[in-house]
Design an enzyme around this catalytic site. Structure first.
Site, PDB file in Angstrom:
ATOM      1  N   ASN A 247       3.958  -6.050   6.059  1.00  0.00           N
ATOM      2  CA  ASN A 247       2.694  -6.515   5.470  1.00  0.00           C
ATOM      3  C   ASN A 247       1.623  -5.464   5.760  1.00  0.00           C
ATOM      4  OD1 ASN A 247       0.381  -7.808   4.690  1.00  0.00           O
ATOM      5  ND2 ASN A 247       0.464  -9.395   6.290  1.00  0.00           N
TER       6      ASN A 247
ATOM      7  N   GLU B 275      -4.591 -14.786   8.349  1.00  0.00           N
ATOM      8  CA  GLU B 275      -5.855 -14.146   7.963  1.00  0.00           C
ATOM      9  C   GLU B 275      -6.438 -14.808   6.710  1.00  0.00           C
ATOM     10  OE1 GLU B 275      -4.202 -10.220   8.119  1.00  0.00           O
ATOM     11  OE2 GLU B 275      -3.987 -10.510  10.281  1.00  0.00           O
TER      12      GLU B 275
ATOM     13  N   GLY C 266      -1.619  -8.636  15.849  1.00  0.00           N
ATOM     14  CA  GLY C 266      -2.487  -7.485  16.072  1.00  0.00           C
ATOM     15  C   GLY C 266      -3.013  -7.370  17.488  1.00  0.00           C
TER      16      GLY C 266
HETATM   17  P1  13P Z   1       0.940  -7.258  13.617  1.00  0.00           P
HETATM   18  O1  13P Z   1       2.406  -6.871  13.495  1.00  0.00           O
HETATM   19  O2  13P Z   1       0.011  -6.133  13.402  1.00  0.00           O
HETATM   20  O3  13P Z   1       0.701  -8.045  14.850  1.00  0.00           O
HETATM   21  O4  13P Z   1       0.657  -8.269  12.370  1.00  0.00           O
HETATM   22  C1  13P Z   1       1.490  -9.341  12.183  1.00  0.00           C
HETATM   23  C2  13P Z   1       1.194  -9.941  10.860  1.00  0.00           C
HETATM   24  O5  13P Z   1       0.176 -10.580  10.681  1.00  0.00           O
HETATM   25  C3  13P Z   1       2.154  -9.714   9.775  1.00  0.00           C
HETATM   26  O6  13P Z   1       1.875 -10.517   8.677  1.00  0.00           O
END
Ligand code: 13P
Length: 256
Positions: free
Chosen positions: A15, A102, A178
């Site tokens: 993603n 998100e 994240g």
């Molecule tokens: P990260 O791998 O950056 O933690 O993001 C995860 C995510 O939201 C994938 O959709």
């Protein structure tokens, strides 16, 4: 008890979130195509809408699939700024993320939005990847399982086992996205078991056994294999580490 996991194909989705232009996305996709060793896992990338066409061109003829990051539930009309499921299908997508945290937390998507989006993706002949997950506050309050169960129930409610055949679910604990704070393999597996049991009671054992359940949240090359070792962990939804070909390829290759 037969090993059901072996009947489900592992799915790894990168993603890209709000990163990459058409040109940059095409270059990243080309590097992934060039470096990907043949394997059993289904690999997909989810670029921003403006890069879909360029990335579709870059992955044409490869085994890599294209995914949308979001969708609006109406097929067409006066909805400024929105992109529909038939548009994503025409751009080459076979999967679409719905209900990413998100979208829920920054853009205010609620469970009813997620249900409509998932339905529109199914109606357009694509696979919805329904994202669920609790916040840290909810986990600390002991509500994690209930939150995830309710998100799932609100989405699959009213859909039959046959309609849900293309469904995929992604468990993404909000506190792991994240942050570098990955769920332990045991924590992920425990929630994936809850999700599979919920699918069984909501839509039947066929849906529960067939639906791939992906984990997302700070997945990297060095933790991918351990997370995937869970009997109910069927794939990975990768954010930050999917923005570089080498780190994404490490994860794809860990998935077999
Ligand atoms: P990260 O791998 O950056 O933690 O993001 C995860 C995510 O939201 C994938 O959709």
């Amino acid at each position: 008890m037969p090993d059901r996991k072996s009947t489900r194909r592992t799915v790894v989705i990168g993603n890209w979130k709000m990163h990459q232009t058409g040109a940059g996305g095409a270059a990243l996709a080309a590097a992934i195509v060039a470096g990907l060793r043949p394997g059993r896992a289904e690999i997909a990338v989810a670029p921003p809408f403006t890069a879909l066409t360029a990335v579709a061109d870059a992955i044409r003829g490869s085994s890599i699939a294209l995914a949308g990051q979001d969708v609006f539930h109406e097929p067409e009309g006066a909805f400024t700024g929105a992109v529909s499921a038939p548009m994503l299908a025409a751009a080459g997508c076979s999967l679409v993320l719905v209900g990413h945290s998100e979208r829920r937390h920054v853009f205010g998507d609620d469970d009813e939005d997620v249900r409509r989006k998932a339905r529109s993706v199914l109606d357009a002949g694509m696979r919805p990847v329904v994202c669920v997950g609790e916040t840290l506050e909810q986990r600390d309050a002991g509500q994690a399982e209930n939150v995830v169960r309710e998100q799932l129930e609100a989405t699959v409610h009213g859909l039959s086992d046959a309609e849900l055949a293309p469904l995929a679910v992604a468990y993404e604990p909000v506190w792991a996205i994240g942050t570098g704070r990955t769920a332990t393999p045991d924590t992920a597996e425990a929630m994936h078991r809850v999700i599979r049991a919920s699918l069984a009671s909501l839509a039947g054992s066929g849906t529960a056994e067939r639906t791939p359940i992906l984990y997302g949240g700070s997945v990297k090359g060095d933790n991918a294999a351990a997370i995937l070792s869970g009997a109910n962990v069927d794939g990975l939804l990768v954010g930050g580490a999917s923005l570089r070909a080498d780190s994404f390829l490490d994860i794809c290759h860990a998935a077999g």
